[in-house]
Scaffold this motif. Sequence first.
Motif, short mmCIF file in Angstrom:
data_model
loop_
_atom_site.label_atom_id
_atom_site.label_comp_id
_atom_site.label_asym_id
_atom_site.label_seq_id
_atom_site.Cartn_x
_atom_site.Cartn_y
_atom_site.Cartn_z
N UNK A 43 0.83 -1.21 0.00
CA UNK A 43 0.00 0.00 0.00
C UNK A 43 0.87 1.26 0.00
N UNK A 44 1.92 1.28 0.80
CA UNK A 44 2.82 2.45 0.84
C UNK A 44 3.52 2.65 -0.49
N UNK A 45 3.97 1.55 -1.11
CA UNK A 45 4.63 1.66 -2.41
C UNK A 45 3.67 2.21 -3.46
N UNK A 46 2.46 1.69 -3.48
CA UNK A 46 1.46 2.18 -4.45
C UNK A 46 1.11 3.63 -4.18
N UNK A 47 0.98 3.99 -2.92
CA UNK A 47 0.65 5.36 -2.54
C UNK A 47 1.77 6.31 -2.99
N UNK A 48 3.01 5.89 -2.82
CA UNK A 48 4.16 6.75 -3.15
C UNK A 48 4.36 6.90 -4.65
#
Length: 104
Positions: A43-48
């Motif tokens: 989720x953090x990777x996609x958000x970033x």
Amino acid sequence: MAEEPPARRSSNLSEAAATARRQLSPKYVQLRGDQQIELDVVARELQATRTHKGERITANTVIRVAVDAILAHREQLVGDTEEELRTNLLAYLAELQGRSPGSA
């Protein structure tokens, strides 16, 4: 009481289904520790890396996408245990990608 004509009823059902799709309701799931950690990382990777900065991408977003993918391929859920279900679904996905199940 008079019944609505079938076309009207169908229209109301379609509207109700569309409304239900837009509304979120809680469904609690127990995740292993490694699943929680990896889910948050994804989720953090996609958000970033997203290009459109509107909607936030969270672990719940990723879970909903995964559920939609499973529902779209529910015929691949074959087995009597969680392990069998996972193995068969992952083998199917690997086959779609043209690789063996163990190579990620």
